[in-house]
Scaffold this motif. Structure first.
Motif, short mmCIF file in Angstrom:
data_model
loop_
_atom_site.label_atom_id
_atom_site.label_comp_id
_atom_site.label_asym_id
_atom_site.label_seq_id
_atom_site.Cartn_x
_atom_site.Cartn_y
_atom_site.Cartn_z
N LYS A 107 0.86 -1.20 0.00
CA LYS A 107 0.00 0.00 0.00
C LYS A 107 0.89 1.24 0.00
CE LYS A 107 -1.07 0.75 4.85
NZ LYS A 107 -2.14 0.75 5.81
N ASP A 108 0.27 2.38 -0.17
CA ASP A 108 0.98 3.66 -0.19
C ASP A 108 1.72 3.84 1.13
OD1 ASP A 108 1.78 6.35 -0.13
OD2 ASP A 108 -0.07 7.05 -1.07
N LYS A 109 3.06 3.88 1.09
CA LYS A 109 3.86 3.99 2.32
C LYS A 109 3.65 5.33 3.03
CE LYS A 109 7.46 2.36 -0.01
NZ LYS A 109 8.85 1.99 -0.32
N GLY A 110 3.19 6.33 2.30
CA GLY A 110 2.89 7.61 2.93
C GLY A 110 1.66 7.57 3.82
N ARG A 141 3.08 10.42 5.85
CA ARG A 141 3.32 11.65 5.07
C ARG A 141 2.95 12.89 5.88
NH1 ARG A 141 -1.49 11.26 0.52
NH2 ARG A 141 -3.20 11.66 1.96
N ILE A 199 3.69 14.12 -4.80
CA ILE A 199 2.67 13.09 -5.02
C ILE A 199 2.47 12.83 -6.51
CG2 ILE A 199 1.43 13.58 -2.87
CD1 ILE A 199 -0.62 15.16 -4.55
N ARG A 200 1.90 11.67 -6.78
CA ARG A 200 1.48 11.36 -8.15
C ARG A 200 0.10 11.97 -8.38
NH1 ARG A 200 2.89 6.82 -5.75
NH2 ARG A 200 0.77 5.97 -5.87
N GLN A 243 -2.88 10.61 -6.58
CA GLN A 243 -2.94 10.81 -5.14
C GLN A 243 -3.55 12.15 -4.76
OE1 GLN A 243 1.34 10.12 -4.67
NE2 GLN A 243 0.85 8.49 -3.22
N THR A 297 -5.33 13.71 -0.99
CA THR A 297 -4.39 14.50 -0.22
C THR A 297 -5.13 15.67 0.41
OG1 THR A 297 -2.62 13.89 -1.74
CG2 THR A 297 -2.24 15.81 -0.36
N CYS A 351 9.12 9.15 2.45
CA CYS A 351 8.05 8.84 3.40
C CYS A 351 8.26 7.50 4.09
CB CYS A 351 6.70 8.89 2.72
SG CYS A 351 6.44 7.58 1.51
N ASP A 352 9.21 6.70 3.62
CA ASP A 352 9.41 5.38 4.24
C ASP A 352 10.58 5.37 5.23
OD1 ASP A 352 11.37 5.57 2.29
OD2 ASP A 352 10.71 3.82 1.16
#
Length: 182
Positions: free
Chosen positions: A3-6, A16, A34-35, A38, A42, A79-80
């Protein structure tokens, strides 16, 4: 991680958001990279830089930020990095040398620069554009290894722990619980 790590919650809030507010303590302006997909999820109170999809991998976010604001240095934090803390950010900023291409934390295990825990200077980002045009391997780490940068040994090497799996998540949660005394 699947999943999104943010959006992973280590500190009682999505990562995030934790990093965004941590960075607000040391930076004049903070942006989430961000992409496009996303953007709807946000929070609108956050400043964002939407990836321009001109480059592959981590360089995409870094260079999209540079395209948006080319005359400033960028403190880039992935973010990770769930152990990132204020003293470490202050250490990196305190060692900053704006005459160099970048100021980066040095991975204590590999000795290599950490491109996603780094202050990228406008000069270095201009050099990175040339690197990207002429490289078959467009890695920010490789660019930093060949550029004139300042490497900083983090006082707390744990801040460079990169969480990418469920087992990493469990490890981080366990360590944070220990640090909180419970």
């Amino acid at each position: 991680m699947g999943k999104d790590k943010g959006l992973v919650n280590y500190h009682g809030t999505p990562q995030r958001e934790y990093l965004y507010f941590l960075l607000k303590k040391v930076c004049d302006s903070v942006f989430l990279s961000i992409r496009q997909e996303q953007l709807p999820e946000t929070p609108t109170s956050f400043k964002t830089v939407v990836d321009q999809d001109k480059y592959n991998g981590p360089f995409n976010g870094i260079m999209s930020a540079f395209d948006a604001h080319p005359n400033v240095g960028w403190l880039v934090i992935a973010c990770d990095l769930p152990f990132m803390d204020l003293p470490s950010l202050q250490q990196l900023i305190g060692k900053r040398n704006s005459e160099k291409s970048a100021t980066a934390f040095k991975n204590p295990d590999t000795g290599n620069p950490e491109p996603l825990c780094c202050i990228w200077e406008p000069k270095g980002l201009k050099e990175a554009l040339d690197f990207l045009k002429n490289s078959d391997y467009p890695s920010p780490k490789q660019f930093l290894m060949d550029a004139g940068i300042l490497l900083v040994q983090p006082k707390n090497k744990q801040v460079l722990f990169n969480a990418n799996s469920l087992s990493d998540y469990k490890f981080v949660k366990s360590k944070l619980k220990e640090q909180e005394g419970g």
